[in-house]
Design a protein around this motif. Structure first.
Motif, PDB file in Angstrom:
ATOM      1  N   HIS A 194       0.857  -1.188   0.000  1.00 44.51           N
ATOM      2  CA  HIS A 194       0.000   0.000   0.000  1.00 44.51           C
ATOM      3  C   HIS A 194       0.896   1.242   0.000  1.00 44.51           C
ATOM      4  O   HIS A 194       1.943   1.271   0.651  1.00 44.51           O
ATOM      5  CB  HIS A 194      -0.884  -0.002   1.252  1.00 44.51           C
ATOM      6  CG  HIS A 194      -2.028   0.950   1.184  1.00 44.51           C
ATOM      7  ND1 HIS A 194      -1.872   2.320   1.190  1.00 44.51           N
ATOM      8  CD2 HIS A 194      -3.370   0.733   1.111  1.00 44.51           C
ATOM      9  CE1 HIS A 194      -3.047   2.905   1.116  1.00 44.51           C
ATOM     10  NE2 HIS A 194      -3.988   1.959   1.076  1.00 44.51           N
ATOM     11  N   GLY A 195       0.466   2.268  -0.726  1.00 39.62           N
ATOM     12  CA  GLY A 195       1.250   3.488  -0.776  1.00 39.62           C
ATOM     13  C   GLY A 195       1.418   4.151   0.575  1.00 39.62           C
ATOM     14  O   GLY A 195       2.376   4.907   0.783  1.00 39.62           O
ATOM     15  N   GLY A 239       3.777   0.518 -12.291  1.00 44.84           N
ATOM     16  CA  GLY A 239       2.511   0.746 -11.611  1.00 44.84           C
ATOM     17  C   GLY A 239       1.453   1.405 -12.451  1.00 44.84           C
ATOM     18  O   GLY A 239       1.733   1.966 -13.520  1.00 44.84           O
ATOM     19  N   ASN A 240       0.185   1.338 -11.964  1.00 48.71           N
ATOM     20  CA  ASN A 240      -0.922   1.991 -12.664  1.00 48.71           C
ATOM     21  C   ASN A 240      -2.039   2.420 -11.710  1.00 48.71           C
ATOM     22  O   ASN A 240      -3.142   2.736 -12.147  1.00 48.71           O
ATOM     23  CB  ASN A 240      -1.497   1.067 -13.756  1.00 48.71           C
ATOM     24  CG  ASN A 240      -1.868  -0.309 -13.230  1.00 48.71           C
ATOM     25  OD1 ASN A 240      -2.042  -0.502 -12.011  1.00 48.71           O
ATOM     26  ND2 ASN A 240      -1.990  -1.272 -14.128  1.00 48.71           N
ATOM     27  N   VAL A 241      -1.734   2.398 -10.402  1.00 48.22           N
ATOM     28  CA  VAL A 241      -2.722   2.797  -9.401  1.00 48.22           C
ATOM     29  C   VAL A 241      -2.093   3.863  -8.511  1.00 48.22           C
ATOM     30  O   VAL A 241      -0.938   3.736  -8.097  1.00 48.22           O
ATOM     31  CB  VAL A 241      -3.177   1.586  -8.549  1.00 48.22           C
ATOM     32  CG1 VAL A 241      -4.211   2.026  -7.516  1.00 48.22           C
ATOM     33  CG2 VAL A 241      -3.741   0.488  -9.444  1.00 48.22           C
ATOM     34  N   TRP A 242      -2.838   4.908  -8.185  1.00 49.75           N
ATOM     35  CA  TRP A 242      -2.275   6.062  -7.488  1.00 49.75           C
ATOM     36  C   TRP A 242      -1.845   5.781  -6.056  1.00 49.75           C
ATOM     37  O   TRP A 242      -0.974   6.461  -5.525  1.00 49.75           O
ATOM     38  CB  TRP A 242      -3.276   7.221  -7.499  1.00 49.75           C
ATOM     39  CG  TRP A 242      -4.462   7.021  -6.588  1.00 49.75           C
ATOM     40  CD1 TRP A 242      -5.597   6.325  -6.868  1.00 49.75           C
ATOM     41  CD2 TRP A 242      -4.622   7.533  -5.278  1.00 49.75           C
ATOM     42  NE1 TRP A 242      -6.462   6.354  -5.826  1.00 49.75           N
ATOM     43  CE2 TRP A 242      -5.890   7.100  -4.817  1.00 49.75           C
ATOM     44  CE3 TRP A 242      -3.840   8.315  -4.421  1.00 49.75           C
ATOM     45  CZ2 TRP A 242      -6.377   7.417  -3.556  1.00 49.75           C
ATOM     46  CZ3 TRP A 242      -4.328   8.633  -3.162  1.00 49.75           C
ATOM     47  CH2 TRP A 242      -5.575   8.188  -2.736  1.00 49.75           C
ATOM     48  N   ASN A 243      -2.425   4.764  -5.426  1.00 46.55           N
ATOM     49  CA  ASN A 243      -2.120   4.530  -4.009  1.00 46.55           C
ATOM     50  C   ASN A 243      -1.498   3.163  -3.736  1.00 46.55           C
ATOM     51  O   ASN A 243      -1.551   2.660  -2.615  1.00 46.55           O
ATOM     52  CB  ASN A 243      -3.381   4.709  -3.164  1.00 46.55           C
ATOM     53  CG  ASN A 243      -4.483   3.719  -3.543  1.00 46.55           C
ATOM     54  OD1 ASN A 243      -4.374   3.017  -4.547  1.00 46.55           O
ATOM     55  ND2 ASN A 243      -5.541   3.669  -2.745  1.00 46.55           N
TER      56      ASN A 243
END
Length: 386
Positions: A194-195, A239-243
Motif C-alpha cells: 500500500h502506498g 505501476g498503474n494505481v495512485w495509491n
C-alpha cells in the motif's frame, strides 16, 4: 582537377522513386517493393541471382573484362510513421512512410544498374547490386550474411541520404561514420505494498530512479572525454494505481558509440551498477542487452579509391549517432559508406520525422556516387590483384 560528371536520363528513375515513396512497406514485409524491383530489372534484362531471402533482391552485371567482384547496397524498407508532408507523391499506405529516405537509396541503385547495363564495357569485373530488406528493424544485413549472398565479394559500397546536407554534397572519410546502436532493458522485481505503508514492501520505483542516475555516471566517470558515447533512458514503466506501490518497474534505452571497446565497457558497467543497486534495495533484476547495429568504420584504402574517382566535391562528415546495419557487412567485407545530401533547407525535418522530405534532385548525386564509387573500387582492387 574537377572530374566530368556522368550524365544520364533520370526521368524513369524519378518516376520509380515516386512510386516507391507512395507504396512504402515495413521491414521484412517489402513484398510489393521486391516484386516491383524485380519487374524493373527483368524489363531491363538484368540478371537476378537467387538469395533464399523472403524479401530483397540481388542482381548482377558482369563486365566485358574479368576482374574483381564488388557489391553496391541499398536498403528498401520504410517506417511505421504517418506521413505529414505535402508531397504530390506522399505515402498511400496509412501509418507507413519512407521517413528515412530508403526510396532514394534504392532508386539511386536502380539508376546505377541502368547505366552499367548500357556500359558493360566500362566494367572490369563483376558488380552485384543488393536491395536489402529490414534495415530499420535491424537484422536485414545479418539475414543477407547468413544466406551467404555476398560470397566472393571483395568490397561493398553504400550510402545514406542526409537531409541536413545540401543536394549535390557527398560527405565521406576513412574510419568512423555512424555509431554503433545498442538496446538495453531492465526489469526490477521488488515487493508491492500500500502506498501508505511503504515499509511493508520493497519499492522498485526507488531502485529504478537510482539506476537512471547511476547510468549517466558510466559516461562521465568511465569513458575517455574525447570519445563520443551516449546513454539515453527512453522508457520507464511502473505501476498503474495512485495509491499502490508496484512489485515491478521497467526501463529501457539505447547506447550509441563508435568504439566496440567502449561498448564492452558500457555493458559491463551497466550490469554492475544495476545489479548492485537492486541488491542494495533488496530486490532482484533482469537485464537485457542487444546489439542493433555495429559502428560503421570505412576501410582507409578503399575510401581513398572511391574519393579519388568522385566528380562531386567531397566534404568531411559530421559523425552521426544514428545507427545503420551496413557495418554488419564491414565485419566480413571491407567497405565504404557515405552521406549524400538530400535537402539542406534551414530547420529541415530529420530522419524518422513525419515531415521528412528528401528531394528528387538527390538522385543525381546518389546515382553518380554508386557509378563512380564502383569504378574506383574496381580499379583499385584490380590493380591490387596484379
Amino acid at each position: 582537377m574537377t572530374k566530368k560528371k556522368i550524365v544520364i536520363d533520370l526521368k524513369e528513375i524519378i518516376e520509380l522513386r515516386h512510386y516507391f515513396h507512395q507504396h512504402p512497406e515495413l521491414s521484412n514485409n517489402e513484398f510489393n517493393t521486391t516484386k516491383k524491383i524485380k519487374a524493373v530489372l527483368t524489363a531491363w534484362e538484368v540478371s537476378i541471382l537467387p538469395t533464399g531471402l523472403d524479401t530483397g533482391i540481388l542482381a548482377e552485371i558482369k563486365g566485358k573484362q574479368t576482374g574483381s567482384i564488388i557489391a553496391l547496397r541499398a536498403d528498401i524498407d520504410a517506417l511505421p510513421v504517418q506521413e505529414e508532408t505535402s508531397l504530390a507523391f506522399k505515402s498511400l499506405n496509412s501509418g507507413i512512410m519512407h521517413a528515412c529516405g530508403h526510396d532514394l537509396h534504392l532508386t539511386s541503385l536502380l539508376g546505377a544498374i541502368k547505366y552499367f547495363k548500357d556500359n558493360r564495357d566500362q566494367i572490369k569485373g563483376t558488380i552485384r547490386f543488393l536491395f536489402q530488406p529490414a534495415e530499420e528493424a535491424g537484422g536485414g544485413a545479418e539475414q543477407v550474411i547468413k544466406k551467404n549472398v555476398l560470397k566472393d565479394v571483395k568490397a561493398i559500397l553504400g550510402f545514406h541520404n542526409n537531409p541536413n546536407l545540401p543536394v549535390g554534397t557527398i560527405a565521406v572519410q576513412s574510419g568512423p561514420m555512424m555509431a554503433g546502436c545498442y538496446k538495453f532493458e531492465i526489469t526490477i522485481k521488488g515487493q508491492g505494498s500500500h502506498g501508505a505503508k511503504p515499509e511493508k514492501g520493497h519499492d522498485p520505483i526507488i531502485a529504478v530512479t537510482e539506476i537512471v542516475g547511476a547510468l549517466q555516471t558510466i559516461v562521465s566517470r568511465n569513458i575517455n572525454p574525447q570519445d563520443a558515447v551516449v546513454i539515453s533512458v527512453t522508457n520507464i514503466n511502473a505501476g498503474n494505481v495512485w495509491n499502490v506501490i508496484p512489485s515491478e518497474a521497467y526501463l529501457q534505452g539505447t547506447v550509441r558509440l563508435f568504439d566496440e571497446k567502449n561498448a564492452k565497457l558500457v555493458r559491463q558497467r551497466l550490469f554492475e551498477l544495476t545489479e548492485g543497486i537492486a541488491k542494495a534495495f533488496g530486490q532482484s533484476v533482469e537485464i537485457g542487452w542487444s546489439e542493433r547495429a555495429l559502428p560503421i568504420n570505412n576501410d582507409s584504402n578503399l575510401t581513398q579509391a572511391v574519393i579519388n574517382n568522385l566528380s562531386s566535391t567531397v566534404h568531411k562528415p559530421l559523425l552521426s549517432m544514428a545507427g545503420e546495419d551496413f557495418a554488419t557487412y564491414q565485419k566480413k567485407i571491407p567497405g565504404v559508406f557515405a552521406f549524400v545530401g538530400s535537402n539542406g533547407a534551414p530547420d529541415v525535418a530529420d530522419w524518422h520525422e513525419p515531415n521528412f522530405v528528401g528531394l528528387d534532385e538527390t538522385l543525381t548525386t546518389g546515382v553518380d556516387y554508386f557509378i563512380e564509387g564502383a569504378k574506383g573500387l574496381l580499379a583499385y582492387l584490380n590493380e591490387e590483384m596484379k
